[in-house]
Scaffold this motif. Sequence first.
Motif, short mmCIF file in Angstrom:
data_model
loop_
_atom_site.label_atom_id
_atom_site.label_comp_id
_atom_site.label_asym_id
_atom_site.label_seq_id
_atom_site.Cartn_x
_atom_site.Cartn_y
_atom_site.Cartn_z
N ALA A 1 0.86 -1.27 -0.07
CA ALA A 1 -0.11 -0.09 0.15
C ALA A 1 0.73 1.41 -0.01
N GLY A 2 1.89 1.21 0.75
CA GLY A 2 2.80 2.57 0.59
C GLY A 2 2.42 3.51 1.60
N ALA A 3 1.32 3.10 2.56
CA ALA A 3 0.93 4.28 3.41
C ALA A 3 0.26 3.46 4.74
N HIS A 4 -0.25 4.45 5.69
CA HIS A 4 -0.87 4.01 6.90
C HIS A 4 0.16 3.50 7.80
N THR A 5 0.50 2.06 7.67
CA THR A 5 1.68 1.56 8.44
C THR A 5 2.51 0.99 7.45
N GLU A 6 3.93 0.55 8.09
CA GLU A 6 5.09 0.33 7.18
C GLU A 6 4.70 -0.86 6.23
N GLY A 7 3.95 -1.59 6.70
CA GLY A 7 3.63 -3.25 5.79
C GLY A 7 2.15 -3.32 5.37
N SER A 8 1.25 -2.29 5.45
CA SER A 8 0.04 -2.42 4.88
C SER A 8 0.19 -2.78 3.42
N MET A 9 -0.89 -3.46 3.16
CA MET A 9 -1.12 -4.01 1.58
C MET A 9 -2.51 -3.85 1.25
N ASN A 10 -2.79 -3.56 -0.14
CA ASN A 10 -3.97 -3.39 -0.69
C ASN A 10 -4.22 -4.86 -1.34
N VAL A 11 -5.61 -5.25 -1.32
CA VAL A 11 -6.01 -6.32 -2.00
C VAL A 11 -7.04 -6.00 -3.33
N ILE A 12 -6.38 -6.46 -4.46
CA ILE A 12 -6.98 -6.23 -5.59
C ILE A 12 -7.93 -7.32 -6.25
N VAL A 13 -8.94 -6.92 -6.58
CA VAL A 13 -10.09 -7.92 -7.17
C VAL A 13 -10.28 -7.75 -8.39
N GLU A 14 -10.42 -8.70 -9.49
CA GLU A 14 -10.78 -8.42 -10.74
C GLU A 14 -12.22 -8.76 -10.91
N THR A 15 -13.09 -7.71 -10.82
CA THR A 15 -14.76 -7.75 -11.07
C THR A 15 -15.18 -7.61 -12.45
N ALA A 16 -16.33 -7.97 -12.70
CA ALA A 16 -17.01 -7.74 -14.16
C ALA A 16 -16.95 -6.40 -14.63
N GLU A 17 -16.91 -5.40 -13.61
CA GLU A 17 -17.15 -3.80 -14.18
C GLU A 17 -15.76 -3.37 -13.77
N GLY A 18 -14.63 -3.90 -13.56
CA GLY A 18 -13.32 -3.21 -13.32
C GLY A 18 -12.72 -3.51 -12.17
N LEU A 19 -11.38 -3.25 -11.90
CA LEU A 19 -10.66 -3.52 -10.75
C LEU A 19 -11.10 -2.95 -9.36
N ALA A 20 -11.16 -3.74 -8.41
CA ALA A 20 -11.57 -3.26 -7.40
C ALA A 20 -10.52 -3.16 -6.34
N CYS A 21 -10.29 -2.43 -5.47
CA CYS A 21 -9.13 -2.30 -4.59
C CYS A 21 -9.69 -2.11 -3.10
N ILE A 22 -9.36 -3.28 -2.21
CA ILE A 22 -9.80 -3.12 -0.76
C ILE A 22 -8.43 -2.38 -0.02
N CYS A 23 -8.58 -1.43 0.19
CA CYS A 23 -7.27 -0.33 0.57
C CYS A 23 -7.29 -0.17 2.10
N GLY A 24 -7.95 -0.90 3.00
CA GLY A 24 -7.65 -0.55 4.32
C GLY A 24 -7.88 0.43 4.79
N ASP A 25 -7.03 1.08 5.41
CA ASP A 25 -7.12 2.52 6.06
C ASP A 25 -6.40 3.52 5.41
N VAL A 26 -5.80 3.33 4.08
CA VAL A 26 -5.12 4.38 3.47
C VAL A 26 -6.10 5.53 3.43
N ILE A 27 -7.42 5.08 3.16
CA ILE A 27 -8.41 5.97 3.03
C ILE A 27 -9.26 5.93 4.28
N TYR A 28 -9.79 6.77 5.03
CA TYR A 28 -10.81 6.54 6.00
C TYR A 28 -12.24 7.28 5.85
N ASP A 29 -12.20 8.36 5.15
CA ASP A 29 -13.20 9.11 4.85
C ASP A 29 -13.31 9.70 3.43
N PHE A 30 -14.04 9.22 2.69
CA PHE A 30 -14.18 9.93 1.41
C PHE A 30 -14.53 11.22 1.16
#
Length: 282
Positions: free
Chosen positions: A171-200
Amino acid sequence: MALTIHVLDYGDIELETSFLVLGHECGRIRRVPVYGFLILGGTHPVLVDTGYRDNAIMESLGMRGLQFHDNMIENQLAKHGLKLGDIRYILHTHLHIDHAGKDDKFPMNTTVVLNRREMEFSVSGIMYPQYPKPDIMHLVERIYEPEAMRFLDLEITGAEEIIPGVWCEAAGAHTEGSMNVIVETAEGLACICGDVIYDFNDQIVNHVHTNNWMEPRVTGNHSGSKREEKGAIKKLLNNYTFLLPVHDRPAKIQNQQVVGRLAMTVPGPMSETVPERQWFPM
């Protein structure tokens, strides 16, 4: 079959607003959700994050936990016809108190997957007590059981695939070892981004206390530099169709802007839209 992401409701927590957005409404208490994510349609059921252990443990951070019977992880999985033992992989965006509190409920043949740097960071004493002893000690026990733990070295290898259509990246953010989880969906790439974003809304749409065009606001809870935090958020907005943080509803992204919010499934219908030029500060 296309991959889908189902949002699991692990309860709420009450915390100070400035924890979510740096310097914003200091002293004001807000109630925010804690979500997990169930990825279905692939070779195995995959779970991302397990929530917090119990209401009492949140008091160690001066926060209030609001977790009830329906929020128990076994009850959330049951809504999708699954039991704890049906989950093949648990992926952790990071190991903070509200993300890895229920791993000990799962059998040892469920493989917990995390970035090795996050495990190192969790026992470093930095950001204590956000890494509570019961959660981390259970993960240490898993290291010594065959197939109970898989470490990724994302800073060295780049992205690593877990099952077809699901992979992890640093992820490169939040904690030193945070990671994002990427999922291929029928409508495009989805990213589960943990706490890199808290509040849109306060970080990105109306980005409070920020004058520059399309400049995201950082959280009040990060271990790296503010520039790294901003860059990581911009990377998410540039690369993915859907973004799923743990403490806010998923968003649909177009041209680096939030154009809609989704409910409990991704892909899914947008429940509201955001005017195109609400990026300007209010």
